[in-house]
Design a protein around this motif. Structure first.
Motif, mmCIF file in Angstrom:
data_model
loop_
_atom_site.group_PDB
_atom_site.id
_atom_site.type_symbol
_atom_site.label_atom_id
_atom_site.label_comp_id
_atom_site.label_asym_id
_atom_site.label_seq_id
_atom_site.Cartn_x
_atom_site.Cartn_y
_atom_site.Cartn_z
ATOM 1 N N THR A 50 0.827 -1.213 0.000
ATOM 2 C CA THR A 50 0.000 0.000 0.000
ATOM 3 C C THR A 50 0.859 1.259 0.000
ATOM 4 O O THR A 50 0.630 2.177 -0.797
ATOM 5 C CB THR A 50 -0.930 -0.003 1.228
ATOM 6 N N VAL A 51 1.848 1.314 0.873
ATOM 7 C CA VAL A 51 2.712 2.497 0.932
ATOM 8 C C VAL A 51 3.553 2.597 -0.343
ATOM 9 O O VAL A 51 3.811 3.700 -0.834
ATOM 10 C CB VAL A 51 3.591 2.468 2.199
ATOM 11 N N PHE A 52 3.968 1.467 -0.899
ATOM 12 C CA PHE A 52 4.700 1.462 -2.171
ATOM 13 C C PHE A 52 3.849 2.109 -3.264
ATOM 14 O O PHE A 52 4.337 2.954 -4.024
ATOM 15 C CB PHE A 52 5.062 0.026 -2.547
ATOM 16 N N SER A 53 2.566 1.748 -3.339
ATOM 17 C CA SER A 53 1.703 2.331 -4.370
ATOM 18 C C SER A 53 1.456 3.817 -4.125
ATOM 19 O O SER A 53 1.374 4.592 -5.080
ATOM 20 C CB SER A 53 0.378 1.578 -4.441
ATOM 21 N N ILE A 54 1.362 4.226 -2.864
ATOM 22 C CA ILE A 54 1.232 5.655 -2.560
ATOM 23 C C ILE A 54 2.475 6.407 -3.023
ATOM 24 O O ILE A 54 2.393 7.509 -3.562
ATOM 25 C CB ILE A 54 0.968 5.870 -1.063
ATOM 26 N N GLY A 55 3.644 5.797 -2.838
ATOM 27 C CA GLY A 55 4.890 6.416 -3.298
ATOM 28 C C GLY A 55 4.949 6.547 -4.810
ATOM 29 O O GLY A 55 5.430 7.555 -5.343
ATOM 30 N N ILE A 56 4.449 5.544 -5.515
ATOM 31 C CA ILE A 56 4.418 5.607 -6.983
ATOM 32 C C ILE A 56 3.495 6.734 -7.440
ATOM 33 O O ILE A 56 3.813 7.475 -8.377
ATOM 34 C CB ILE A 56 3.980 4.248 -7.575
ATOM 35 N N VAL A 57 2.354 6.872 -6.783
ATOM 36 C CA VAL A 57 1.435 7.968 -7.111
ATOM 37 C C VAL A 57 2.112 9.309 -6.856
ATOM 38 O O VAL A 57 1.990 10.249 -7.646
ATOM 39 C CB VAL A 57 0.125 7.829 -6.309
ATOM 40 N N PHE A 58 2.849 9.407 -5.750
ATOM 41 C CA PHE A 58 3.578 10.643 -5.456
ATOM 42 C C PHE A 58 4.561 10.971 -6.570
ATOM 43 O O PHE A 58 4.642 12.118 -7.017
ATOM 44 C CB PHE A 58 4.314 10.533 -4.121
ATOM 45 N N LEU A 59 5.338 9.991 -7.022
ATOM 46 C CA LEU A 59 6.313 10.269 -8.080
ATOM 47 C C LEU A 59 5.626 10.721 -9.365
ATOM 48 O O LEU A 59 6.127 11.594 -10.072
ATOM 49 C CB LEU A 59 7.174 9.038 -8.355
ATOM 50 N N GLY A 60 4.483 10.129 -9.686
ATOM 51 C CA GLY A 60 3.749 10.551 -10.872
ATOM 52 C C GLY A 60 3.211 11.961 -10.743
ATOM 53 O O GLY A 60 3.243 12.754 -11.692
ATOM 54 N N TYR A 61 2.729 12.307 -9.571
ATOM 55 C CA TYR A 61 2.197 13.649 -9.333
ATOM 56 C C TYR A 61 3.313 14.686 -9.230
ATOM 57 O O TYR A 61 3.160 15.822 -9.660
ATOM 58 C CB TYR A 61 1.369 13.648 -8.049
ATOM 59 N N TRP A 62 4.431 14.275 -8.662
ATOM 60 C CA TRP A 62 5.548 15.179 -8.425
ATOM 61 C C TRP A 62 6.139 15.693 -9.730
ATOM 62 O O TRP A 62 6.686 16.784 -9.800
ATOM 63 C CB TRP A 62 6.593 14.460 -7.580
ATOM 64 N N GLY A 63 6.076 14.943 -10.771
ATOM 65 C CA GLY A 63 6.586 15.412 -12.049
ATOM 66 C C GLY A 63 7.899 14.785 -12.441
ATOM 67 O O GLY A 63 8.789 15.448 -12.963
ATOM 68 N N MET A 64 8.027 13.506 -12.179
ATOM 69 C CA MET A 64 9.253 12.791 -12.511
ATOM 70 C C MET A 64 9.533 12.812 -14.013
ATOM 71 O O MET A 64 10.665 12.761 -14.441
ATOM 72 C CB MET A 64 9.111 11.342 -12.025
ATOM 73 N N TYR A 65 8.481 12.914 -14.817
ATOM 74 C CA TYR A 65 8.637 12.840 -16.271
ATOM 75 C C TYR A 65 8.613 14.201 -16.956
ATOM 76 O O TYR A 65 8.436 14.279 -18.165
ATOM 77 C CB TYR A 65 7.546 11.945 -16.857
ATOM 78 N N GLU A 66 8.781 15.275 -16.206
ATOM 79 C CA GLU A 66 8.804 16.598 -16.824
ATOM 80 C C GLU A 66 10.067 16.752 -17.664
ATOM 81 O O GLU A 66 11.133 16.247 -17.299
ATOM 82 C CB GLU A 66 8.738 17.684 -15.756
ATOM 83 N N PRO A 67 9.980 17.464 -18.760
ATOM 84 C CA PRO A 67 11.139 17.581 -19.653
ATOM 85 C C PRO A 67 12.252 18.498 -19.135
ATOM 86 O O PRO A 67 13.348 18.486 -19.675
ATOM 87 C CB PRO A 67 10.542 18.138 -20.941
ATOM 88 N N SER A 68 11.985 19.271 -18.094
ATOM 89 C CA SER A 68 13.024 20.178 -17.605
ATOM 90 C C SER A 68 14.135 19.411 -16.892
ATOM 91 O O SER A 68 13.947 18.302 -16.407
ATOM 92 C CB SER A 68 12.410 21.212 -16.654
#
Length: 99
Positions: A17-35
């Motif tokens: 559960t906490v692992f999936s919350i962390g994955i959601v955080f990384l997606g929301y945080w902007g890990m894939y932004e081009p900057s």
């Protein structure tokens, strides 16, 4: 073989559960932004990666074979890994907000 009860499924489910919350955080945080990433971004990602490593290993550690039925050493180690993983993920979340 009977299905496990108590700490083993609880630790496994909680770590997933906490692992999936962390994955959601990384997606929301902007890990894939081009900057380009700053040093603070690398620190946040490092803490998150450390947390994912700890949380991902919890089910493997807690279900490892033991010599005697009364030996709860893997469960104690898994509890510490779970605590370290949760602390690391939440530290990454806090640092991403602060920095």
């Amino acid at each position: 073989m009977p299905s496990p009860t108590g700490s083993v499924p609880a630790l496994s489910a909680a770590s997933a559960t906490v692992f999936s919350i962390g994955i959601v955080f990384l997606g929301y945080w902007g890990m894939y932004e081009p900057s380009r990433w700053r040093a603070a971004d690398n620190v946040v990602f490092g803490f998150a990666l450390l947390g994912f490593g700890c949380l991902g290993l919890v089910p493997w550690v807690v279900t490892s074979p033991v010599e005697a039925d009364g030996n709860d050493k893997p469960v104690r180690i898994a509890r510490h890994m779970f605590l370290a993983g949760v602390a690391s993920i939440w530290l990454a979340v806090a640092l991403s907000v602060i920095l």
